[in-house]
Write a protein that holds these residues in place. Structure first.
Motif, short mmCIF file in Angstrom:
data_model
loop_
_atom_site.label_atom_id
_atom_site.label_comp_id
_atom_site.label_asym_id
_atom_site.label_seq_id
_atom_site.Cartn_x
_atom_site.Cartn_y
_atom_site.Cartn_z
N THR A 149 54.93 12.55 59.06
CA THR A 149 55.32 12.50 60.45
C THR A 149 54.08 12.76 61.27
OG1 THR A 149 55.89 14.84 60.41
CG2 THR A 149 57.69 13.29 60.04
N ALA A 150 53.95 12.06 62.36
CA ALA A 150 52.73 12.18 63.15
C ALA A 150 52.78 13.32 64.14
CB ALA A 150 52.46 10.87 63.89
N GLY A 151 53.95 13.69 64.61
CA GLY A 151 54.06 14.80 65.53
C GLY A 151 53.49 14.54 66.91
N GLY A 152 53.13 13.31 67.23
CA GLY A 152 52.65 12.98 68.56
C GLY A 152 51.31 13.60 68.91
N THR A 153 50.41 13.72 67.97
CA THR A 153 49.10 14.30 68.25
C THR A 153 48.02 13.25 68.12
OG1 THR A 153 48.61 14.89 65.96
CG2 THR A 153 49.89 16.48 67.24
N ASP A 154 46.79 13.62 68.49
CA ASP A 154 45.66 12.73 68.31
C ASP A 154 45.12 12.77 66.89
OD1 ASP A 154 45.56 11.72 70.83
OD2 ASP A 154 43.94 12.99 71.53
N ASN A 155 45.54 13.73 66.11
CA ASN A 155 45.02 13.87 64.75
C ASN A 155 45.52 12.72 63.88
OD1 ASN A 155 43.72 16.25 65.36
ND2 ASN A 155 45.48 17.50 64.81
N PRO A 156 44.66 12.22 62.99
CA PRO A 156 45.09 11.16 62.10
C PRO A 156 46.21 11.63 61.17
CG PRO A 156 42.71 11.45 61.98
CD PRO A 156 43.27 12.58 62.79
N VAL A 157 47.11 10.74 60.87
CA VAL A 157 48.16 10.98 59.89
C VAL A 157 47.66 10.39 58.58
CG1 VAL A 157 50.52 10.45 59.25
CG2 VAL A 157 49.95 10.86 61.64
N THR A 158 47.53 11.22 57.54
CA THR A 158 47.05 10.73 56.25
C THR A 158 48.17 10.86 55.22
OG1 THR A 158 44.79 11.38 56.77
CG2 THR A 158 45.30 10.98 54.44
N THR A 159 48.41 9.77 54.50
CA THR A 159 49.47 9.72 53.50
C THR A 159 48.91 9.15 52.21
OG1 THR A 159 51.14 9.36 55.20
CG2 THR A 159 51.72 8.71 52.99
N GLN A 160 49.39 9.69 51.10
CA GLN A 160 49.02 9.16 49.78
C GLN A 160 50.08 8.14 49.37
OE1 GLN A 160 48.69 12.46 47.09
NE2 GLN A 160 47.12 13.46 48.30
N ILE A 161 49.61 7.00 48.89
CA ILE A 161 50.51 5.97 48.40
C ILE A 161 50.09 5.66 46.97
CG2 ILE A 161 51.35 3.61 48.68
CD1 ILE A 161 50.89 3.92 51.67
N GLY A 162 50.94 6.01 46.02
CA GLY A 162 50.61 5.85 44.61
C GLY A 162 50.75 4.42 44.14
N ASN A 163 50.04 4.11 43.08
CA ASN A 163 50.12 2.82 42.40
C ASN A 163 49.81 1.61 43.29
OD1 ASN A 163 50.88 4.11 39.99
ND2 ASN A 163 53.01 4.14 40.66
N ARG A 164 49.04 1.81 44.34
CA ARG A 164 48.60 0.69 45.18
C ARG A 164 47.10 0.80 45.37
NH1 ARG A 164 53.18 -0.89 48.37
NH2 ARG A 164 54.77 -1.19 46.81
N ASN A 165 46.40 -0.30 45.16
CA ASN A 165 44.95 -0.25 45.35
C ASN A 165 44.60 -0.51 46.82
OD1 ASN A 165 44.29 -3.05 45.89
ND2 ASN A 165 44.73 -3.48 43.73
N PRO A 166 43.45 -0.03 47.26
CA PRO A 166 43.06 -0.18 48.66
C PRO A 166 43.01 -1.63 49.14
CG PRO A 166 41.68 1.45 47.61
CD PRO A 166 42.50 0.81 46.52
N ASP A 167 42.56 -2.55 48.28
CA ASP A 167 42.47 -3.95 48.70
C ASP A 167 43.84 -4.51 49.08
OD1 ASP A 167 39.74 -3.95 48.32
OD2 ASP A 167 39.86 -4.76 46.28
N GLU A 168 44.84 -4.20 48.26
CA GLU A 168 46.20 -4.66 48.55
C GLU A 168 46.70 -4.06 49.87
OE1 GLU A 168 50.77 -3.99 46.94
OE2 GLU A 168 49.10 -3.31 45.69
N LEU A 169 46.47 -2.77 50.05
CA LEU A 169 46.96 -2.10 51.25
C LEU A 169 46.24 -2.56 52.52
CD1 LEU A 169 47.60 1.52 49.97
CD2 LEU A 169 49.28 -0.28 50.44
#
Length: 149
Positions: free
Chosen positions: A20-40
């Motif tokens: 959840t982003a919470g409406g702030t300026d801070n980046p929201v970082t999430t881990q997504i398993g089994n997906r490579n960066p190129d695909e994402l």
């Protein structure tokens, strides 16, 4: 570009693919398993385009997609500028940055949405001083949800 500058770069790390982003300026970082960066990163680019956003930066080597603009409809969807008292003739400027990188078991995705609102007169002077706007979390949540499918 004129407007407030935030120096906070600390993000909130979430695991398990929820955030959840919470409406702030801070980046929201999430881990997504089994997906490579190129695909994402390809899916991030498609998401931007599906929302009518033309990426101004697309660098697949470092995993960054970013855009900025002053479209009032887009800014209205993704920015909360309620701290600006006057609403007539206000100009809103948004900036959206997404970064994707490998975490060894999948990928991390960081999303930041911020901007400002104000009013610049024809002579170039501020009629209303630029005021920072926060994220509504709509873009971040929609993007991260689409990447987890």
């Amino acid at each position: 570009m004129y407007g407030p500058v935030k120096t906070e770069n600390e993000g909130t790390s979430h695991s398990g693919g929820s955030s959840t982003a919470g409406g702030t300026d801070n980046p929201v970082t999430t881990q997504i398993g089994n997906r490579n960066p190129d695909e994402l990163i390809t899916r991030v680019q498609a998401y931007y385009q599906s929302k009518g956003l033309t990426p101004l930066v697309q660098n697949t080597q470092v995993g960054i997609v970013a855009t900025a603009g002053n479209d009032l409809t887009i800014a209205g969807l993704y920015l909360d500028c309620s701290s600006v008292e006057q609403t007539q003739n206000i100009q809103k400027y948004y900036r959206i940055v997404t970064q994707v990188w490998s975490n060894g078991k999948g990928s991390n995705v960081s999303v930041q949405v911020n901007g400002y609102a104000g009013l610049v007169a024809a002579d170039g002077n501020d009629k209303i001083k630029p005021t920072a706007c926060t994220s509504t979390s709509a873009f971040e949540n929609g993007l991260l949800e689409s990447l987890q499918k």
